[in-house]
Design a protein around this motif. Sequence first.
Motif, PDB file in Angstrom:
ATOM      1  N   MET A 145       0.828  -1.202   0.000  1.00  0.00           N
ATOM      2  CA  MET A 145       0.000   0.000   0.000  1.00  0.00           C
ATOM      3  C   MET A 145       0.873   1.267   0.000  1.00  0.00           C
ATOM      4  SD  MET A 145      -2.981  -1.138   2.699  1.00  0.00           S
ATOM      5  CE  MET A 145      -3.819   0.446   2.550  1.00  0.00           C
ATOM      6  N   SER A 146       2.042   1.209   0.669  1.00  0.00           N
ATOM      7  CA  SER A 146       2.963   2.363   0.673  1.00  0.00           C
ATOM      8  C   SER A 146       3.512   2.625  -0.727  1.00  0.00           C
ATOM      9  CB  SER A 146       4.106   2.119   1.660  1.00  0.00           C
ATOM     10  OG  SER A 146       3.607   1.973   2.956  1.00  0.00           O
TER      11      SER A 146
ATOM     12  N   ILE B   8       2.135   1.836  -3.612  1.00  0.00           N
ATOM     13  CA  ILE B   8       1.051   2.360  -4.463  1.00  0.00           C
ATOM     14  C   ILE B   8       0.853   3.830  -4.179  1.00  0.00           C
ATOM     15  CG2 ILE B   8      -1.410   2.222  -4.933  1.00  0.00           C
ATOM     16  CD1 ILE B   8      -1.211  -0.805  -4.395  1.00  0.00           C
ATOM     17  N   GLY B   9       0.899   4.208  -2.910  1.00  0.00           N
ATOM     18  CA  GLY B   9       0.713   5.615  -2.560  1.00  0.00           C
ATOM     19  C   GLY B   9       1.820   6.490  -3.124  1.00  0.00           C
ATOM     20  N   LEU B  10       3.068   6.032  -3.017  1.00  0.00           N
ATOM     21  CA  LEU B  10       4.189   6.805  -3.562  1.00  0.00           C
ATOM     22  C   LEU B  10       4.079   6.954  -5.083  1.00  0.00           C
ATOM     23  CD1 LEU B  10       7.164   5.358  -1.454  1.00  0.00           C
ATOM     24  CD2 LEU B  10       6.143   7.640  -1.286  1.00  0.00           C
TER      25      LEU B  10
ATOM     26  N   MET C 256       1.403   6.956  -6.883  1.00  0.00           N
ATOM     27  CA  MET C 256       0.308   7.854  -7.274  1.00  0.00           C
ATOM     28  C   MET C 256       0.664   9.313  -7.037  1.00  0.00           C
ATOM     29  SD  MET C 256      -3.004   5.656  -5.904  1.00  0.00           S
ATOM     30  CE  MET C 256      -4.143   6.928  -6.465  1.00  0.00           C
ATOM     31  N   THR C 257       1.526   9.565  -6.067  1.00  0.00           N
ATOM     32  CA  THR C 257       1.891  10.958  -5.764  1.00  0.00           C
ATOM     33  C   THR C 257       3.144  11.426  -6.522  1.00  0.00           C
ATOM     34  OG1 THR C 257       3.174  10.190  -3.868  1.00  0.00           O
ATOM     35  CG2 THR C 257       0.858  10.793  -3.476  1.00  0.00           C
ATOM     36  N   ARG C 258       3.844  10.550  -7.327  1.00  0.00           N
ATOM     37  CA  ARG C 258       5.072  10.936  -8.042  1.00  0.00           C
ATOM     38  C   ARG C 258       4.746  11.844  -9.217  1.00  0.00           C
ATOM     39  NH1 ARG C 258       7.718   8.737 -12.474  1.00  0.00           N
ATOM     40  NH2 ARG C 258       6.131   7.102 -12.552  1.00  0.00           N
TER      41      ARG C 258
END
Length: 390
Positions: A23-24, A26-28, A30-32
């Motif tokens: 999940m970490s 995926i979050g990174l 999406m925010t790149r």
Amino acid sequence: MSPKLRKWLRRLIPLFIVLFGAMSMIGLAMTRKRPQRQEVHTAGALVDVIKVSQQSRNVLIEGTGTVEPRYEISLIPQVSGKIEWVHPNFEAGGWFHKGDTLVQIEKKDYELAVRQAEATVAQAQYQEILARANAEIAKREWEIMQGQSEDNASSSPDPLVLHEPQLRQAEASLQSAEAALDKAKLNLERTVLTAPFNCMVRSESAAVGQLVSTATVVGTLYDTGIAEIEVTMPVSDLLWVPIPNAYARVDYKTGNKTYSWDGRVDRKIGVVDEVGRMARLVVQVKNPFFAKGGDRPSLDVGSFVSVEIEGREIENTVPLPRAVIHENNQVWVALPDSTLEFRDVSLYRLTPDEALIESGVNGGEMVVTTSITGAAPGMKLRIQDNGEEQ
């Protein structure tokens, strides 16, 4: 906490860790931020060029050869006898001018032969005078007898009556005696062996007291006026050489110095070498064996020399270094927009060092001299000028 619950927790902890990591990530992701596009600028291949020009050029044909004398003879006496004198310089390396006495054969026998022949001539002259006088007397007697004869119908007298055969025999004997005298005098002259031309002695085998005959070689001489060099070349090069009288420069290298002589093409040898299929020309050099003011050595027989022959003139040709000619007779031309073009050319002549272009490249154009890996038409170029980019 019961042992059973503790066991299930130990099994679930790794799964929680994996889920948390995924999940970490995926979050990174999406925010790149997306990277910005940048255009790549190709500067072009850095090359050297030469600016070509049309000009008139004489074809230069190079070759090598060995120096040989124009004339070389074996000195053989024309009469037999004992050698009574030999010139002190008559030895290998000796120099002589035309007419110099080299060897003297004993004269005594030939002087006696001349005196004997002179006596024979004197006797023959007496016999000829006597036969002529007898013939005159016989003719007068026959004329008197004809005048006293009642039959004046003259008839031709018999030659024997007029002593004509006797007179002809006496005249022939005199001519034979005079010829023998001339031969005796000639043999006397031949006891002196002289230089037939300005020459140098290659070898000698004459000594005072030595008996020689008309088959004895007393020395070998060669002419110092002209040397010859036989130059081999491809048959196609003969088309460029005006024969005879084409100018040729003969270079002789000794040590770290090179000395030059002027020469001329004298003739071609109309035989093609069977092995190399090469043609042969003869270049002549005048007075090569005399040093010129001491500034160069003599061009000795047997010297190995280089020869450069000045051939016919080609008008409006473009000379280029041999290295810029690529496969299929192509050159690389740098166009005004600094792009590369492959150009087909026609050649007058191609040597290991130079190419003479007939057509395909015009004066003022820029020819690339740098080897380019992966060269292709239209390639962008950067042209150097005195080592700086332009």
